[in-house]
Write a protein that holds these residues in place. Structure first.
Motif, PDB file in Angstrom:
ATOM      1  N   ARG A 172       0.835  -1.213   0.000  1.00 29.00           N
ATOM      2  CA  ARG A 172       0.000   0.000   0.000  1.00 29.00           C
ATOM      3  C   ARG A 172       0.864   1.255   0.000  1.00 29.00           C
ATOM      4  N   PHE A 173       1.970   1.221   0.718  1.00 31.18           N
ATOM      5  CA  PHE A 173       2.870   2.373   0.787  1.00 31.18           C
ATOM      6  C   PHE A 173       3.618   2.572  -0.534  1.00 31.18           C
ATOM      7  N   ARG A 174       4.050   1.479  -1.140  1.00 32.90           N
ATOM      8  CA  ARG A 174       4.873   1.571  -2.340  1.00 32.90           C
ATOM      9  C   ARG A 174       4.060   1.820  -3.610  1.00 32.90           C
ATOM     10  N   LEU A 175       2.774   1.498  -3.560  1.00 32.29           N
ATOM     11  CA  LEU A 175       1.935   1.651  -4.750  1.00 32.29           C
ATOM     12  C   LEU A 175       0.762   2.573  -4.452  1.00 32.29           C
ATOM     13  N   PRO A 176       0.998   3.859  -4.370  1.00 34.36           N
ATOM     14  CA  PRO A 176      -0.112   4.779  -4.140  1.00 34.36           C
ATOM     15  C   PRO A 176      -0.993   4.902  -5.380  1.00 34.36           C
ATOM     16  N   VAL A 177      -2.219   5.308  -5.170  1.00 32.07           N
ATOM     17  CA  VAL A 177      -3.118   5.575  -6.293  1.00 32.07           C
ATOM     18  C   VAL A 177      -2.599   6.806  -7.036  1.00 32.07           C
ATOM     19  N   ARG A 178      -2.393   6.658  -8.340  1.00 33.63           N
ATOM     20  CA  ARG A 178      -1.821   7.737  -9.152  1.00 33.63           C
ATOM     21  C   ARG A 178      -2.844   8.386 -10.086  1.00 33.63           C
ATOM     22  N   GLU A 179      -3.903   7.674 -10.346  1.00 32.67           N
ATOM     23  CA  GLU A 179      -4.885   8.207 -11.291  1.00 32.67           C
ATOM     24  C   GLU A 179      -6.236   7.579 -10.992  1.00 32.67           C
ATOM     25  N   ARG A 180      -7.285   8.378 -11.076  1.00 33.99           N
ATOM     26  CA  ARG A 180      -8.625   7.879 -10.821  1.00 33.99           C
ATOM     27  C   ARG A 180      -9.488   8.051 -12.072  1.00 33.99           C
TER      28      ARG A 180
END
Length: 253
Positions: free
Chosen positions: A241-249
């Motif tokens: 979860r820390f290494r793969l943040p949401v980048r686009e919605r």
């Protein structure tokens, strides 16, 4: 509105790995980003990134927590549009319909209620493979025209959803003419916290097969040789979860 939260979206990516989390039988609650059912899918996003570095990777975002097939009848007072809008299959199909045109193939991976949703939406024209993890497939679930590869995997100790029902549904899909591979993981329950390495490998192997349009068949029982501590898997979830943040919605219009 339903949509997808992307943790990876390389320029021009034509493949999308879409992860659908679990939920509840009936709930109009908010399926917020920090719910355990959604967080459990995060290590699979990391596995997808490694298996398909050129693909986009994202999480399905429903409008509601529940399946809600009978919500309009059972909620008091009744939710007037529940039957029409709450079903996560409706949400998933809307996302598949409205994804950008550059996305030509979608590989669906779902757990529990999400497993039921990806199976139900697996006949969509953009779907190029379905992996259902500990899916909720009750007796009488309609058959869908799935496209290979199709994989069902279930923990043998699951008491929330029924591994026998999963294998029975897979047998029906096979009988209808679609190759299916099944896995039964000894010593694993519904939360998939004991054998995270095995689950991650199943996800990565499925994605590689889907990218190559490989048909998968047969049944495998994976013995309890790699059972880990639940706390270690929780740590793995937090790190992913820390290494793969949401980048686009992306949201349905």
């Amino acid at each position: 509105m339903p949509g997808a939260d992307l943790v990876r979206n390389p320029p021009g990516a034509s493949d999308l790995v879409l992860l659908a989390h679990g939920g509840e039988e009936e709930s109009l609650g908010n399926p917020h980003l920090w719910r355990p059912a959604l967080l459990r899918m995060w290590p699979f996003a990391a596995a997808a990134r490694s298996a398909a570095p050129g693909a986009a990777v994202g999480f399905m975002r429903y409008r509601y927590r529940g399946w809600n097939a009978t919500a309009a009848d059972r909620f008091d007072p009744p939710h007037p549009a529940a039957r029409a809008v709450a079903d996560p299959v409706v949400d998933l199909r809307a996302v598949l319909d409205q994804l950008p045109s550059v996305v030509r193939r979608v590989f669906l991976i779902g757990h529990s209620m999400g497993g039921r949703a990806v199976v139900a939406a697996g006949d969509h024209a953009r779907v190029a493979g379905v992996l259902a993890l500990a899916p909720w497939l009750p007796v009488g679930e309609p058959l869908v025209g799935l496209r290979a590869p199709v994989v069902f995997a279930h923990g043998a100790d699951d008491t929330i959803t029924d591994p026998a029902a999963t294998m029975a549904y897979a047998a029906r899909v096979r009988a209808a003419g679609t190759p299916v591979r099944t896995y039964l993981l000894a010593g694993e329950d519904h939360a998939m916290l004991h054998r995270s390495g095995d689950w991650n490998r199943l996800v990565a192997d499925f994605i590689r097969s889907a990218q190559d349009s490989q048909e998968l068949s047969g049944s495998q029982e994976l013995p309890e040789t790699n059972r880990g501590l639940q706390a270690a898997t929780v740590g793995e979830i937090a790190l992913a979860r820390f290494r793969l943040p949401v980048r686009e919605r992306f949201r349905v219009g």
